[in-house]
Design a protein around this motif. Structure first.
Motif, PDB file in Angstrom:
ATOM      1  N   LYS A 239       1.265  -1.426   0.379  1.00 56.03           N
ATOM      2  CA  LYS A 239      -0.135   0.441   0.188  1.00 56.03           C
ATOM      3  C   LYS A 239       0.807   1.362   0.552  1.00 56.03           C
ATOM      4  CE  LYS A 239      -3.565  -2.023   2.456  1.00 56.03           C
ATOM      5  NZ  LYS A 239      -3.763  -2.687   4.050  1.00 56.03           N
ATOM      6  N   PRO A 240       0.265   2.330  -0.451  1.00 55.85           N
ATOM      7  CA  PRO A 240       1.228   3.796  -0.471  1.00 55.85           C
ATOM      8  C   PRO A 240       1.651   4.129   1.129  1.00 55.85           C
ATOM      9  CG  PRO A 240      -0.783   4.081  -1.563  1.00 55.85           C
ATOM     10  CD  PRO A 240      -1.255   2.381  -0.965  1.00 55.85           C
ATOM     11  N   ASP A 241       1.971   4.842   1.459  1.00 54.37           N
ATOM     12  CA  ASP A 241       2.622   5.258   2.819  1.00 54.37           C
ATOM     13  C   ASP A 241       1.343   5.806   3.164  1.00 54.37           C
ATOM     14  OD1 ASP A 241       3.670   6.394   5.207  1.00 54.37           O
ATOM     15  OD2 ASP A 241       5.652   7.501   4.043  1.00 54.37           O
ATOM     16  N   ALA A 242       1.280   5.387   4.619  1.00 51.87           N
ATOM     17  CA  ALA A 242       0.203   6.007   5.443  1.00 51.87           C
ATOM     18  C   ALA A 242       0.071   7.501   6.134  1.00 51.87           C
ATOM     19  CB  ALA A 242      -0.404   4.836   6.242  1.00 51.87           C
ATOM     20  N   ALA A 243       0.837   7.892   5.677  1.00 49.85           N
ATOM     21  CA  ALA A 243       1.422   8.817   6.515  1.00 49.85           C
ATOM     22  C   ALA A 243       0.788  10.097   4.854  1.00 49.85           C
ATOM     23  CB  ALA A 243       2.873   9.492   6.958  1.00 49.85           C
ATOM     24  N   LEU A 244       0.977   9.717   4.262  1.00 47.99           N
ATOM     25  CA  LEU A 244       1.247  10.484   2.720  1.00 47.99           C
ATOM     26  C   LEU A 244      -0.620  10.303   2.649  1.00 47.99           C
ATOM     27  CD1 LEU A 244       2.820  11.763   0.717  1.00 47.99           C
ATOM     28  CD2 LEU A 244       2.313   9.542  -1.259  1.00 47.99           C
ATOM     29  N   ASP A 245      -1.495  11.892   2.559  1.00 41.61           N
ATOM     30  CA  ASP A 245      -2.710  12.182   2.586  1.00 41.61           C
ATOM     31  C   ASP A 245      -3.094  11.598   0.762  1.00 41.61           C
ATOM     32  OD1 ASP A 245      -5.071  13.746   2.656  1.00 41.61           O
ATOM     33  OD2 ASP A 245      -4.350  14.524   0.156  1.00 41.61           O
ATOM     34  N   ALA A 246      -4.299  10.942   0.940  1.00 42.14           N
ATOM     35  CA  ALA A 246      -4.798   9.767  -0.371  1.00 42.14           C
ATOM     36  C   ALA A 246      -4.829  10.570  -1.173  1.00 42.14           C
ATOM     37  CB  ALA A 246      -6.370   8.943   0.112  1.00 42.14           C
ATOM     38  N   ARG A 247      -5.413  11.837  -1.156  1.00 40.60           N
ATOM     39  CA  ARG A 247      -5.615  12.462  -2.618  1.00 40.60           C
ATOM     40  C   ARG A 247      -4.170  12.857  -2.994  1.00 40.60           C
ATOM     41  NH1 ARG A 247      -9.908  16.974  -1.010  1.00 40.60           N
ATOM     42  NH2 ARG A 247      -8.579  18.490  -2.918  1.00 40.60           N
ATOM     43  N   TYR A 248      -3.513  13.642  -2.650  1.00 37.76           N
ATOM     44  CA  TYR A 248      -2.077  13.548  -3.055  1.00 37.76           C
ATOM     45  C   TYR A 248      -1.061  12.666  -3.031  1.00 37.76           C
ATOM     46  CZ  TYR A 248       2.588  15.736  -2.416  1.00 37.76           C
ATOM     47  OH  TYR A 248       3.749  16.654  -2.609  1.00 37.76           O
ATOM     48  N   ALA A 249      -1.320  11.441  -2.443  1.00 39.38           N
ATOM     49  CA  ALA A 249      -0.495  10.287  -2.896  1.00 39.38           C
ATOM     50  C   ALA A 249      -1.420  10.347  -4.529  1.00 39.38           C
ATOM     51  CB  ALA A 249      -1.194   9.126  -2.642  1.00 39.38           C
ATOM     52  N   ASP A 250      -2.839  10.642  -4.943  1.00 40.32           N
ATOM     53  CA  ASP A 250      -3.839  10.227  -5.995  1.00 40.32           C
ATOM     54  C   ASP A 250      -2.751  11.381  -7.357  1.00 40.32           C
ATOM     55  OD1 ASP A 250      -5.272   8.307  -6.850  1.00 40.32           O
ATOM     56  OD2 ASP A 250      -6.747   9.669  -7.306  1.00 40.32           O
ATOM     57  N   PHE A 251      -2.109  12.751  -6.803  1.00 39.74           N
ATOM     58  CA  PHE A 251      -2.363  13.114  -7.804  1.00 39.74           C
ATOM     59  C   PHE A 251      -0.944  13.008  -7.972  1.00 39.74           C
ATOM     60  CE2 PHE A 251       1.101  17.100  -7.248  1.00 39.74           C
ATOM     61  CZ  PHE A 251       0.078  17.453  -8.622  1.00 39.74           C
ATOM     62  N   LEU A 252       0.104  13.215  -6.637  1.00 44.52           N
ATOM     63  CA  LEU A 252       2.129  12.164  -7.413  1.00 44.52           C
ATOM     64  C   LEU A 252       1.144  10.759  -7.830  1.00 44.52           C
ATOM     65  CD1 LEU A 252       3.100  12.732  -4.106  1.00 44.52           C
ATOM     66  CD2 LEU A 252       3.357  14.275  -5.812  1.00 44.52           C
ATOM     67  N   ARG A 253       0.535  10.122  -7.935  1.00 40.43           N
ATOM     68  CA  ARG A 253       0.580   8.750  -9.067  1.00 40.43           C
ATOM     69  C   ARG A 253       0.695   8.886 -10.072  1.00 40.43           C
ATOM     70  NH1 ARG A 253      -1.014   5.375  -4.924  1.00 40.43           N
ATOM     71  NH2 ARG A 253      -3.218   6.579  -4.964  1.00 40.43           N
ATOM     72  N   ARG A 254      -0.632   9.830 -10.288  1.00 37.45           N
ATOM     73  CA  ARG A 254      -0.769  10.477 -12.085  1.00 37.45           C
ATOM     74  C   ARG A 254       0.026  11.382 -12.428  1.00 37.45           C
ATOM     75  NH1 ARG A 254      -5.586  13.891 -11.405  1.00 37.45           N
ATOM     76  NH2 ARG A 254      -5.472  13.185  -9.132  1.00 37.45           N
ATOM     77  N   LYS A 255       1.305  11.890 -11.845  1.00 37.02           N
ATOM     78  CA  LYS A 255       1.965  13.109 -12.520  1.00 37.02           C
ATOM     79  C   LYS A 255       3.212  12.282 -12.497  1.00 37.02           C
ATOM     80  CE  LYS A 255       3.117  17.473 -11.968  1.00 37.02           C
ATOM     81  NZ  LYS A 255       4.106  18.676 -11.486  1.00 37.02           N
ATOM     82  N   CYS A 256       3.775  11.416 -12.096  1.00 38.53           N
ATOM     83  CA  CYS A 256       4.638  10.693 -12.020  1.00 38.53           C
ATOM     84  C   CYS A 256       4.704   9.877 -13.105  1.00 38.53           C
ATOM     85  CB  CYS A 256       4.969   9.486 -11.133  1.00 38.53           C
ATOM     86  SG  CYS A 256       5.820  11.076 -10.143  1.00 38.53           S
TER      87      CYS A 256
END
Ligand code: HEM
Length: 351
Positions: A239-256
């Motif tokens: 799973k993603p790092d739990a400390a990371l905000d879920a929407r921000y993680a989503d944004f980063l995944r899309r960007k990368c």
């Protein structure tokens, strides 16, 4: 910048807290390090304690316009390309990380710091080289590359809005630059807070400096390679790092994903990427620290209070950032007969 009584009392409270936290961190840190087996060699027995051999008027006779030359060049370069401002701050930090600010990071030779993993995306070398060239024409064999780098980092900071600080000069350039040392010592973004504290303390800086200087990540960018491990399968969890905000993680995944491979970039401060403000700390409060090492500063008892303090006090950040940067430029430097004044920043004399 004038400081309000509120800011002063908060700063005083922070200083008091710092003493308590540092004392506690000394014990806790050592204990945790032993428990976790994380002594990654952040002690540098070969490097010295802070020295005070620097002088404000060092170039007054020998190169009176030294500061003017650096300032004009940095201002012009950043006006043409803003990304050079964060690049210069980072270059200065990486130089400091290995043996103090001695321009060792600028050497371009096989096996030099420049070729370490941590140096892969460093920039700003050409600007420092061109400033050195101009200074060699004006005042031959006088101004060290370490002093140029310190002045350039100060001027880049001022250019993006950090409080100006007076610099003392007289640093000498190192005669060593080792890729192996840089790989060992420069933090890469996956360290524990214990390791980061040990790294700063071994260089004469404290926990507050660590939190304040990490605020440099309010500008600039990181490669997707630096953040990808947090986005999926974090530490074998799938799973993603739990400390990371879920929407921000989503944004980063899309960007990368859309931006390409590991060399694609994401902003370190998603909210105000080109403004040198305290948003970095506010981001941490919302799980929006880009690097693992940034986000870890919040839950840790040694650093969390400082994060909250700096998130609440914009002027405290700007003021303290200048102070901590000044300290970076003054600890463990070479002075007097140590080192040399290089003729070219990219080459140790005689090589
Ligand atoms: C506390 C430990 C630190 C760690 C673990 C760390 C780690 C990193 C990493 C991984 C990146 C992204 C590199 C890439 O992927 O290209 C980065 C970028 C950056 N770092 Fe740090 N850093 C630390 C402290 C500092 C300090 C003290 C400063 C300056 C005073 C600084 C200034 C910067 C800047 C400005 C960037 C963006 C550079 C650019 O846009 O070109 N960092 N850092």
């Amino acid at each position: 910048m004038a400081r309000t009584p509120v800011a002063l009392s908060l700063a005083a409270a922070a200083a008091l807290l710092l003493l308590a936290v540092s004392a506690a961190a000394g014990e806790d840190g050592k204990q945790q390090q032993q428990e976790q087996g994380q002594g990654q060699g952040y002690t540098q027995p070969a490097y010295r304690q802070p020295v005070s051999g620097l002088q404000p008027g060092y170039y007054q006779q020998s190169c009176p316009d030294m500061e003017g030359v650096v300032q004009r060049a940095v201002k012009k370069a950043i006006a043409a390309d803003y990304t050079l401002a964060p690049a210069l701050l980072r270059l200065f930090f990486h130089d400091f990380a290995v043996g103090g600010v001695d321009a060792s990071v600028l050497v371009d030779a096989p096996g030099s710091e420049r070729y370490a993993r941590a140096s892969k995306t460093l920039r700003g070398f050409d600007l420092i080289d061109s400033i050195k060239k101009e200074l060699e024409e004006k005042c031959p064999r006088t101004v060290s590359c370490a002093d140029i780098l310190a002045a350039a980092a100060r001027d880049a900071s001022a250019q993006v809005g950090v409080d100006y600080w007076q610099l003392a000069y007289g640093r000498k350039d190192g005669r060593k630059s080792s890729m192996v040392d840089a790989d060992q010592y420069v933090p890469m973004g996956r360290e524990s807070v214990t390791d980061l504290v040990a790294f700063f303390e071994s260089r004469g800086l404290n926990v507050f400096d660590l939190v304040v200087l990490s605020g440099a990540h309010t500008v600039g960018r990181a490669t997707c390679a630096a953040v990808r491990p947090r986005l999926c399968g974090y530490q074998g969890t799938g799973k993603p790092d739990a400390a990371l905000d879920a929407r921000y993680a989503d944004f980063l995944r899309r960007k990368c994903r859309s931006g390409g491979g590991d060399d694609a970039y994401v902003e370190l401060d998603a909210e105000t990427p080109t403004t040198f403000d305290n948003r970095y700390y506010q981001n941490l409060l919302h799980g929006m620290g880009l690097l693992e090492t940034d986000q870890k500063l919040l839950p840790d008892s040694r650093t969390g209070e400082f994060v909250r303090e700096l998130a609440a006090q914009p002027s405290l950040f700007s003021h303290q950032f200048a102070k901590s940067m000044a300290r970076i430029g003054a600890v463990q430097v070479l002075t007097g007969n140590e080192g040399e004044v290089r003729l070219k920043c990219s080459a140790i004399n005689g090589h």
